[in-house]
Design a protein around this motif. Sequence first.
Motif: not given
Length: 555
Positions: A94-99, A159-165, A170-182
């Motif tokens: 996404n434009p924000e670099g978080t997804e 230990t640092p705060d997690p950035n992984y959210v 959404p389907d068999d051939l897609t994975a969407v990884i979200s992070v808190a900060e770019p």
Amino acid sequence: MRIARPRAARMFAAVLTIGLIVTGCASERDDDGSGGDSETFVFGAAGDPASLDPGLASDGETFRVTRQAFETLLDHEPGGTELVGGLAETWESNPEGTEWTFHLRDGVTFHDGEALTGEAVCANFDRWYHWSGTYQNTTLSYYWQSVFGGFAENESEETPDPNYVGCEAPDDLTAVISVAEPSANYPGGFSLQSFAIHSPKSLEAYATDEAAGEGENITFPDYSQEAGTAAGTGPFEITDWNKGNGEITLTRFDDYWGEPAGVEELVFRTIPEEDARRQALQAGDIHGYDLVAPADVATLEEEGFQVPTRDVFNLLYLGITQESNEALGELEVRQALAHAIDRENIVNTQLPEGGVVATQFVPHTVDGFSDNVTTYAHDTERARDLLAAAGHDDLALDFCYPTEVTRPYMPAPADIYELLRSDLEDAGVTVTPVPLKWNPDYTETTRDGGCDIYLLGWTGDFNDAYNFLGTWFADYSKEWGFENQELFDLMAEAATEPDPETRVGLYEEINEYVMDYLPGVPISSSPPSIAFSPDVNPPTVSPLTQENFAEVSFR
């Protein structure tokens, strides 16, 4: 199992002249007499892997093995540093670099027959995120903490705060990884071997055989390859780990989604001594080895061996732990150490042709390198004067260096240590040597701030200066032992800057700031060589030391 052994170079040349290529015994050739893909290729490794699970590793010898069996969402072009699709054919953010959305290749199967799906990808990332206990020690989760921060429940204030959210499929051939900060770690971080994707069945098996212990007593899981526990999607599958003999055997995976491996069997044989690896190649006991001593390159080439050289993409430095010795917290003392070291002598005597003196904490081949940094020429008298002015002309330091290992940036640790020790003692510093075995003693001790000064380095994982600078200076760490909020803020600004051109300008500014503050002393960058026997079609050499041995075949 019999090993195909290359003939001596002169014999090979003579045989080639009359049109015959002898690469092994008749019993090891194809039924049609063509030879080639039934051969066993043997590579001389400098050390044993820490684990067969790359998620628990941070060293090149482990990744060299696991990379052949486990694949990542993204990869690098052969012989280069440009990101290309891996298990993900395409990707975007996404434009924000978080997804980050990854569109997976269709028809990919794991070695155990399971299909690659978005849910399988998410299961891997969620496993790392929910690590607890021993797994939160940086000895096991170094790359996770460096790229994605901490865990679902951090068990230490350090230990640092997690950035992984989270991760969704959404389907068999897609994975969407979200992070808190770019972060400048993305998307390059998705190419790291530590984040290679394992079969869901493997993840279940891993849960029954966990790491234990603390500090220097950490015990890595001992996944049984005979039971087929560790299953990836790569061109080879790991079929045996003979720890007593120091050999790991991988077998060609015939259901691989890409080009099949050029050899049926791949063996990594641990030979710690550099001279012994060269002799094993010359004797025909192995078909290749890495980190060729500079003095051996010409000899091997004259004998007919192939010795390609990688491009420069690494850095060797003298680390300084300021909290271990109060004198090291004074800038004049650190400047004295920088002036005491004859870096040009190290480049000329210890590195292969093409090695260069480092002026900053990124190699000159990486965008963000600055031509305007403060430099510290070799000047013994200047070093003595600075120590005297600081009131530390009696400075005594423990100097840690690794044994039983060679690294792309450090071909001969003991020899480099001796040169640096001599330089420091000429400047009036009393040096106490602290030799330590590389894995896990050396890495654990340096990361925990257990050395006054130490030798260490870095080979870039992907082509962004943050992969170098952020690894060391993004925040407080015990191995450096300093608090410098201005530097940390600059790193945070660069990490979250979405425009690549602006980010490069920030890297230049950071390099200039770092070399004024001088937390350590960059020493050199090296183009490491790798050697192969004459009867081998070698893999494309990578500046990232990420060779794909599926490209290997016999002539």
